[in-house]
Scaffold this motif. Structure first.
Motif, short mmCIF file in Angstrom:
data_model
loop_
_atom_site.label_atom_id
_atom_site.label_comp_id
_atom_site.label_asym_id
_atom_site.label_seq_id
_atom_site.Cartn_x
_atom_site.Cartn_y
_atom_site.Cartn_z
N ARG A 1 -5.24 82.09 76.60
CA ARG A 1 -5.46 80.95 75.88
C ARG A 1 -4.33 79.77 75.93
O ARG A 1 -4.41 78.66 76.15
CB ARG A 1 -5.71 81.38 74.15
CG ARG A 1 -5.62 80.44 73.32
CD ARG A 1 -5.82 80.82 71.81
NE ARG A 1 -4.36 81.45 71.58
CZ ARG A 1 -3.33 81.00 71.09
NH1 ARG A 1 -3.42 79.52 71.07
NH2 ARG A 1 -2.34 81.51 70.68
N GLN B 1 -8.76 74.56 73.25
CA GLN B 1 -8.76 76.07 73.26
C GLN B 1 -10.02 76.63 74.24
O GLN B 1 -11.37 75.98 74.16
CB GLN B 1 -9.10 76.27 71.91
CG GLN B 1 -8.24 76.21 70.76
CD GLN B 1 -6.65 76.82 70.98
OE1 GLN B 1 -6.96 78.02 71.52
NE2 GLN B 1 -5.62 76.05 70.91
N ALA C 1 -11.59 84.02 76.92
CA ALA C 1 -10.51 84.06 77.55
C ALA C 1 -10.24 85.76 77.72
O ALA C 1 -10.50 86.40 76.53
CB ALA C 1 -9.37 83.46 76.60
N ALA D 1 -9.58 82.14 81.71
CA ALA D 1 -10.19 81.38 80.75
C ALA D 1 -10.86 80.23 81.06
O ALA D 1 -10.58 79.77 82.28
CB ALA D 1 -8.91 81.02 79.77
#
Length: 318
Positions: free
Chosen positions: A114, A150, A154, A144
């Motif tokens: 992340r 965001q 992931a 990811a």
């Protein structure tokens, strides 16, 4: 503010001192690192050995002194898979804290993915569209993907270049052993590949960290001396051409390749096999190489947190 980021990786201990404030790119001010090779300081039970603990403690103590000398106001210390996966992880952390005063946070694998994704997103920006990010460390491979800052997905796999080198490349593997290694790498990566592929191909596939940078350099990418902003790629075609050559090389010959340090030469072949599998399974012709990775992601995340606190204080009425 001047931040110190103490990165305890599976290969290297690295203190990066940066000048940072919200809304600006972190500006590196000083770098101090040592090859700890913690992934190789493990006993048969999977515990970090006494030699490994002593090396980590000494490096951490020295990093504290360096940080004080350089005017660091806050130290962010974290460890990745070598410490995370060790059977005596907590004992290692307690020993380092007792002898140096530094509390090292162990990052879960999905947090590694992340934070690396955040760094890559900030580097390439929104114009990159849907990103897929790949990071080969010493102990693990992080993947990811997503459209925002965001990632939507992931995850982390135990396919680090150092881990594979220790497990499979103590001696030169036979053809059958090499075939089995390739099969196991690809099976592990393909198991969850649908998390990304079900939404179609990413707009940009990006690789980051030392192993990918070294492989890109071997395949013809510009040297680091040409600057961070030069475009660098790792093409699948060139990598496939290089892998048979790499397999035939001695450690000394691998160390002489551009972008390969002697301390990591033994990891280049397993790293190349993982990189090839990622490119192939996700049907990517080439990775873009990003100079930012986990350390920068941790800094950016910290600055975002501080900016949020400052904004909350401004909106508070007494």
């Amino acid at each position: 503010m001047r931040l110190g980021v103490l990165d305890i990786g599976s290969n290297t201990g690295h203190l990066l001192v940066v000048d940072a404030h919200g809304g600006a790119a972190p500006l590196p001010a000083y770098s101090f690192k040592q090859p700890l090779r913690l992934a190789e300081h493990l006993d048969e039970a999977g515990d970090v050995t006494e030699a490994g603990i002593e090396a980590l403690t000494a490096f951490t103590r020295e990093s504290v002194a360096v940080g004080e000398e350089k005017g660091v106001s806050e130290m962010l210390a974290f460890a990745t898979s070598a410490v995370r996966d060790a059977g005596n992880s907590q004992q290692v952390l307690d020993r380092v804290h007792a002898e140096t005063g530094v509390e090292i946070e162990v990052l879960p694998g999905d947090d590694e993915a992340r934070l690396t994704f955040l760094a890559v997103r900030r580097w390439f920006g929104w114009s990159a569209g849907r990103l897929a990010v790949f990071d080969i460390g010493g102990g693990s491979l992080e993947i990811a993907a997503g459209l925002d800052e965001q990632p939507n997905v992931a995850w982390s796999l135990p396919l680090g270049a150092g881990r594979l080198a220790r497990s499979y490349f103590g001696d030169r593997p036979t053809e059958e052993e090499l075939r089995e290694l390739r099969r196991s790498i690809r099976a592990a990566i393909a198991e969850d590949a649908g998390k990304i592929l079900r939404d179609g191909q990413p707009d940009m596939a990006v690789a980051t960290s030392k192993t990918f940078r070294s492989l890109a350099r071997i395949c013809g990418a510009a040297p680091s001396g040409e600057g961070l902003r030069v475009r660098r790629q790792l093409p699948l075609t060139e990598l496939r051409d290089w892998i048979p050559k790499l397999l035939e090389m001695s450690l000394e010959e691998l160390s002489d390749l551009p972008g390969v340090s002697p301390s990591r030469a033994h990891q280049i072949v397993p790293g190349a096999l993982v990189a090839e599998a990622c490119l192939d399974i996700f049907d990517v012709p080439a990775f873009e190489i990003c100079p930012w990775a986990l350390r920068e992601g941790l800094i950016l995340d910290r600055l975002d947190h501080l900016s949020f606190i400052d904004s909350s204080d401004l909106g508070r009425s007494d």
